[in-house]
Scaffold this motif. Structure first.
Motif, mmCIF file in Angstrom:
data_model
loop_
_atom_site.group_PDB
_atom_site.id
_atom_site.type_symbol
_atom_site.label_atom_id
_atom_site.label_comp_id
_atom_site.label_asym_id
_atom_site.label_seq_id
_atom_site.Cartn_x
_atom_site.Cartn_y
_atom_site.Cartn_z
ATOM 1 N N ASP A 80 -6.844 1.232 3.758
ATOM 2 C CA ASP A 80 -6.795 0.145 2.784
ATOM 3 C C ASP A 80 -7.459 -1.065 3.425
ATOM 4 O OD1 ASP A 80 -6.185 -1.974 1.047
ATOM 5 O OD2 ASP A 80 -4.218 -1.149 0.534
ATOM 6 N N SER A 104 0.834 -1.212 0.000
ATOM 7 C CA SER A 104 0.000 0.000 0.000
ATOM 8 C C SER A 104 0.865 1.258 0.000
ATOM 9 C CB SER A 104 -0.903 0.023 1.234
ATOM 10 O OG SER A 104 -1.714 -1.106 1.323
ATOM 11 N N ARG A 130 -7.461 -3.996 2.700
ATOM 12 C CA ARG A 130 -6.666 -5.218 2.683
ATOM 13 C C ARG A 130 -5.804 -5.374 3.939
ATOM 14 N NH1 ARG A 130 -3.830 -4.245 -3.016
ATOM 15 N NH2 ARG A 130 -3.579 -2.227 -1.938
ATOM 16 N N ASP A 131 -5.701 -4.316 4.727
ATOM 17 C CA ASP A 131 -4.969 -4.365 5.993
ATOM 18 C C ASP A 131 -5.988 -4.296 7.131
ATOM 19 O OD1 ASP A 131 -3.455 -4.009 8.270
ATOM 20 O OD2 ASP A 131 -2.800 -1.972 7.757
ATOM 21 N N THR A 190 -5.673 -3.860 10.176
ATOM 22 C CA THR A 190 -5.373 -2.871 11.217
ATOM 23 C C THR A 190 -5.498 -1.434 10.702
ATOM 24 O OG1 THR A 190 -2.981 -2.744 10.773
ATOM 25 C CG2 THR A 190 -3.738 -4.505 12.233
ATOM 26 N N SER A 191 -5.786 -1.257 9.418
ATOM 27 C CA SER A 191 -5.933 0.076 8.853
ATOM 28 C C SER A 191 -7.203 0.733 9.395
ATOM 29 C CB SER A 191 -5.999 -0.020 7.327
ATOM 30 O OG SER A 191 -6.109 1.248 6.729
ATOM 31 N N PRO A 193 5.317 -8.832 7.887
ATOM 32 C CA PRO A 193 5.128 -8.482 9.297
ATOM 33 C C PRO A 193 6.248 -8.976 10.196
ATOM 34 C CG PRO A 193 3.779 -10.383 8.733
ATOM 35 C CD PRO A 193 4.426 -9.925 7.450
ATOM 36 N N ALA A 228 -1.556 2.132 5.953
ATOM 37 C CA ALA A 228 -1.881 0.711 5.767
ATOM 38 C C ALA A 228 -0.618 -0.105 5.560
ATOM 39 C CB ALA A 228 -2.822 0.545 4.583
ATOM 40 N N LYS A 229 -0.638 -1.336 6.090
ATOM 41 C CA LYS A 229 0.551 -2.199 6.060
ATOM 42 C C LYS A 229 0.413 -3.352 5.071
ATOM 43 C CE LYS A 229 0.076 -2.822 10.432
ATOM 44 N NZ LYS A 229 0.219 -3.295 11.824
ATOM 45 N N PHE A 230 -0.598 -3.332 4.228
ATOM 46 C CA PHE A 230 -0.705 -4.373 3.213
ATOM 47 C C PHE A 230 0.579 -4.382 2.376
ATOM 48 C CE2 PHE A 230 -1.622 -5.582 -1.187
ATOM 49 C CZ PHE A 230 -2.099 -6.866 -0.992
ATOM 50 N N TRP A 235 2.241 -8.267 14.331
ATOM 51 C CA TRP A 235 1.053 -7.679 13.709
ATOM 52 C C TRP A 235 0.535 -6.444 14.436
ATOM 53 C CZ3 TRP A 235 0.737 -13.180 14.720
ATOM 54 C CH2 TRP A 235 0.976 -13.972 13.588
#
Length: 470
Positions: free
Chosen positions: A236, A108, A238-239, A241-242, A207, A201-203, A210
């Protein structure tokens, strides 16, 4: 091309490109030549993208010539940490196990940089799987601190720190689980921002842990950090945690007036067992803020007494879960230090982990209470100075102390809480940079960056630059 151009900040370089005083291709070619010439000495890059970077620069020049300027970083070349995926390109995590890993997707944050028109010059060295703080890699070799090549650059984003400090990259991205943006930024004399957890975001970022991982900028000044955050911030799906919260105008938040600011100081934890000169430099900057109109208020966060155990119980447990299968099947392919830490993580019980989360909740609550009375909390970034490469200890006022424990002691709490934390240079100690840390309220990066820019405007470094690359 004059080497002086490579000393410019990222936003300054972008402005020159957009005014037509230099092309992105010219600047990218010059930076690549400089980076190649220094890489044997600094070891900041693990791979270069010369042809792809020059193609991206040509595209940027065409868009800019047509009046389609995407933002302040359009056409600016920079490298990124090698745990951020780029589609159809190798991302190694500085490991043997993932030495040939190729993702189908961009991270991302990489998409954010590309959308901003950034030219990506290559992937930067790091501590294996981002679990370490000296960047002494058994697979890619040690990264050398541009201020003194015998010293560690900090980690795990040590390649990013060394590259920016030696003008091998105008800015960069790092990742931070216990301080891995702020530690090398402090050690290399840079600005490093760990945003609020969920802000970026971290997608597409491999990791480490997490619930503690963050992505953020490492830059030559606060304005660059603000521009970088603008490019990569946002939701995002897809993450998991976002967090879907509005993205601020970070560059507009910067200023030089400290009038009305309330600075929190937590004495019992953040100013205990600190190198004497580090403490003096950080307190001098607090005094300078007061002289410019800020007020200081003492805050108390008693639960910080449990933060070091809580950070390690959380990070080691989560990291060991991520690498569990490889520990069983490919243990010998890890570096010795990383294998030991992952094996140690398997010793924590579920009770240990859950108790750590209870302590973590208390730490978060007490930080929130403290920050309800002040705008930011200021502390040293590191309590000790960078040691020689290969050393497992650091010097604390004449006493040897464990390097990992010391380096993450003041940075780890902001990973546990998820609060935004910025390091800015506060001066030099024995020819090496000292960092000052600004911790703020959740999703209030604007205030954190503003305080950083006020400190920076006083020029604590006196114009000093790292000898390598200068």
């Amino acid at each position: 091309m004059p080497k002086e151009l490579l000393k410019k900040t990222a936003t300054e370089a972008g402005e020159l490109i957009h005014k037509g005083e230099v092309t992105s291709v010219e600047l990218t070619q010059s930076l690549l030549e400089h980076a190649h010439s220094l890489n044997e000495q600094v070891n900041a890059y693990v791979s270069f993208r010369d042809d792809k970077a020059l193609e991206e620069a040509r595209k940027a020049d065409e868009e800019i010539a047509a009046g389609n300027i995407r933002g302040p970083l359009h056409g600016v070349p920079m490298g990124i940490k090698d745990n951020l995926y780029m589609a159809d390109e190798v991302t190694t995590m500085a490991s043997k196990i993932h030495g040939d890993f190729v993702s189908k997707h961009d991270a991302s944050a990489v998409t954010g940089l590309k959308n901003a028109g950034v030219v990506i010059t290559g992937k930067l060295n790091m501590h294996e799987y981002a679990w370490g703080i000296d960047n002494n890699s058994p697979h890619f070799g040690p990264v050398h601190n541009p201020w003194n090549p015998d010293k560690v650059p900090g980690g795990s984003s040590g390649g990013s720190g060394a590259a920016v400090a030696s003008d091998m990259s105008f800015s960069s991205l790092g990742t931070d689980t216990a301080g891995s943006i702020r530690i090398p930024s402090s050690a290399c004399g840079l600005v490093g921002l760990k945003p609020t957890h969920g802000r970026v975001a971290k997608f597409g970022c491999f990791p480490l842990a997490w619930s503690l991982d963050h992505i953020g900028p490492m830059s030559k000044n606060v304005a660059d950090a603000a521009a970088m955050l603008q490019a990569i911030a946002g939701f995002d799906h897809r993450d998991p945690t976002s967090v879907n919260v509005p993205v601020g105008n970070y560059s507009a938040a910067l200023g030089e007036s400290a009038e009305g600011l309330v600075i929190g100081v937590e004495e019992d934890y953040f100013f205990k067992d600190v190198d004497n000169e580090v403490e003096r430099l950080v307190r001098a900057q607090i005094d300078e803020l007061v002289s410019r109109g800020a007020k200081v208020k003492k805050v108390e966060i008693p639960a910080l007494a449990y933060s070091e155990w809580t950070e390690l119980a959380t990070s080691l447990s989560e990291a060991s879960a991520i690498h569990h299968n490889d520990l069983i099947n490919r243990a010998d392919d890890f570096g010795d230090d990383i294998r030991f830490l992952f094996e140690l993580g398997e010793l924590f019980s579920s009770v240990d982990y859950l108790q750590a989360q209870q302590a973590r909740r208390q730490i978060k609550q007490e930080f929130a209470q403290a920050l309800s009375d002040v705008d930011v909390i200021i502390a040293p970034t590191l309590p000790v100075m960078a040691p020689d490469i290969g050393s497992a200890v650091a010097d604390l006022n004449g006493k040897d102390v464990d390097l990992i424990d010391s380096f993450i002691r003041f940075t780890g709490p902001s990973n546990l809480t998820g609060l935004p934390a910025l390091t800015v240079p506060a001066g030099l100690n024995g020819g090496l940079p000292v960092g000052l840390q600004v911790i703020g309220r959740a999703f209030d990066e604007e205030t954190v960056l503003k305080v950083g820019s006020i400190i920076e405007s006083g020029d604590p470094m006196g114009g000093a630059r790292a000898p390598i690359g200068a």
